[in-house]
Design an enzyme around this catalytic site. Structure first.
Site, PDB file in Angstrom:
ATOM      1  N   TYR A  97       0.817  -1.207   0.000  1.00  0.00           N
ATOM      2  CA  TYR A  97       0.000   0.000   0.000  1.00  0.00           C
ATOM      3  C   TYR A  97       0.853   1.260   0.000  1.00  0.00           C
ATOM      4  O   TYR A  97       0.543   2.235  -0.636  1.00  0.00           O
ATOM      5  CB  TYR A  97      -0.838  -0.064   1.277  1.00  0.00           C
ATOM      6  CG  TYR A  97      -2.261   0.376   1.209  1.00  0.00           C
ATOM      7  CD1 TYR A  97      -3.043   0.190   0.087  1.00  0.00           C
ATOM      8  CD2 TYR A  97      -2.849   0.954   2.334  1.00  0.00           C
ATOM      9  CE1 TYR A  97      -4.368   0.584   0.085  1.00  0.00           C
ATOM     10  CE2 TYR A  97      -4.168   1.337   2.343  1.00  0.00           C
ATOM     11  CZ  TYR A  97      -4.931   1.156   1.205  1.00  0.00           C
ATOM     12  OH  TYR A  97      -6.242   1.540   1.206  1.00  0.00           O
ATOM     13  N   LYS A  98       1.903   1.218   0.838  1.00  0.00           N
ATOM     14  CA  LYS A  98       2.849   2.328   1.001  1.00  0.00           C
ATOM     15  C   LYS A  98       2.142   3.653   1.292  1.00  0.00           C
ATOM     16  O   LYS A  98       2.536   4.703   0.794  1.00  0.00           O
ATOM     17  CB  LYS A  98       3.761   2.462  -0.224  1.00  0.00           C
ATOM     18  CG  LYS A  98       4.634   1.231  -0.476  1.00  0.00           C
ATOM     19  CD  LYS A  98       5.579   1.445  -1.648  1.00  0.00           C
ATOM     20  CE  LYS A  98       6.467   0.242  -1.875  1.00  0.00           C
ATOM     21  NZ  LYS A  98       5.747  -0.908  -2.456  1.00  0.00           N
ATOM     22  N   ARG A  99       1.137   3.594   2.131  1.00  0.00           N
ATOM     23  CA  ARG A  99       0.398   4.805   2.477  1.00  0.00           C
ATOM     24  C   ARG A  99       1.155   5.599   3.540  1.00  0.00           C
ATOM     25  O   ARG A  99       1.872   5.041   4.362  1.00  0.00           O
ATOM     26  CB  ARG A  99      -0.998   4.461   2.996  1.00  0.00           C
ATOM     27  CG  ARG A  99      -1.900   3.807   1.952  1.00  0.00           C
ATOM     28  CD  ARG A  99      -2.171   4.735   0.791  1.00  0.00           C
ATOM     29  NE  ARG A  99      -3.256   4.235  -0.039  1.00  0.00           N
ATOM     30  CZ  ARG A  99      -3.180   4.019  -1.337  1.00  0.00           C
ATOM     31  NH1 ARG A  99      -2.024   4.224  -1.957  1.00  0.00           N
ATOM     32  NH2 ARG A  99      -4.226   3.602  -2.022  1.00  0.00           N
TER      33      ARG A  99
END
Length: 280
Positions: A97-99
């Site tokens: 996701y790398k949010r």
């Protein structure tokens, strides 16, 4: 059952600490006789059916959100269906996701990842500080949260190797992972930087914290499984870590040219499992 327990259970059940990336590239999917979303779903369904048939499994799978979102809602719907499919086989799902955002925005991302997609873990960026991590941990205390620490790409050094108070930034991030510790918090550290992986691991070992690694960069990116295993063997419990490969497993038919794409993926996964297990 918390996230660490899930990792240990799947490692024992499947004799695997491989994380199989599920990153669809429509041009590389051999059978394209339906909508993009259905083609993606059928591709990964056929691979899973072959894994079940041959009793060859990964210790987790990791679909990358962007590879699905690039195809619009058709891709997003296929992502939801694929997560359900692999979870039905009792395989942990890490949503790549790398949010990284704060407040209500972070809460919304967490709700999407864990309520809508029903992922077991996510990857998160630490750039905005703990405000961007806390909503995931506080709202979903039994999930996994992998903090980007030292990524596998070649230009990660432009930021992650910058020195702050005479220490590389990625080491400061590793120390923050310890500071932010909650069962399930983990670290993304690339196989392409084994020396840095060891430095991060040493910080976790010294802190006496059970912090799982998600390690991309083997296979197509050129990272060495042997180098990674030399680090992981010194950690308290190797079963909590996952070594990721994506394209080399998804599209193994390009290597095993006499096999169907599903058979080729199963064979590539078997060889990766065997190599890792032979080094334990």
């Amino acid at each position: 059952m918390n996230y660490i327990d899930i990792l240990k259970k799947s490692a024992d059940k499947f004799s695997s600490i491989v994380c199989m990336g599920l990153d669809p590239v429509i041009e590389d999917i051999p059978e394209k006789d339906d909508s993009i979303g259905n083609n993606i779903y059928k591709f990964y369904e056929s691979i899973l059916n072959k894994l079940i048939q041959k009793n060859i499994f990964p210790g987790a799978v990791k679909p990358n959100y962007a590879f699905y979102a690039q195809y619009g809602m058709d891709g997003i719907i296929s992502l939801e269906r694929i997560i359900k499919l692999y979870k039905s086989a009792d395989i942990p799902v890490i949503l790549d996701y790398k949010r990284g955002d704060i407040g209500k925005t972070a809460q919304a991302y967490a709700k999407e990842a864990f309520d809508y997609f029903d992922a077991d873990g996510v990857t998160l960026s630490p750039y905005l500080g703990y405000d961007s991590i806390e909503p995931f941990i506080k709202g979903y205390p039994d999930k996994g949260y992998y903090i980007l620490t030292k990524t596998s790409n070649s230009t990660s050094k432009e930021i992650q190797d910058l020195k702050v108070n005479e220490k590389e930034l990625f080491l400061h991030i590793a120390e923050l992972v310890v500071k932010w510790f909650h069962p399930g918090i983990g670290s993304v550290a690339g196989a392409t930087y084994p020396q840095q992986l060891k430095m991060i691991s040493d910080i976790f070992i010294e802190a006496k914290k059970e912090i799982p690694f998600l390690i991309p960069g083997v296979g197509a990116q050129g990272g060495s499984i042997e180098d990674v295993m030399n680090v992981l063997k010194n950690t308290p419990d190797i079963k909590i870590h996952r070594i990721n490969a994506s394209s080399s497993l998804n599209y193994a038919y390009k290597t095993f040219k006499n096999m169907s794409y599903a058979d080729a993926s199963a064979q590539a996964l078997k060889e990766m499992n065997d190599e890792i297990n032979g080094l334990v």
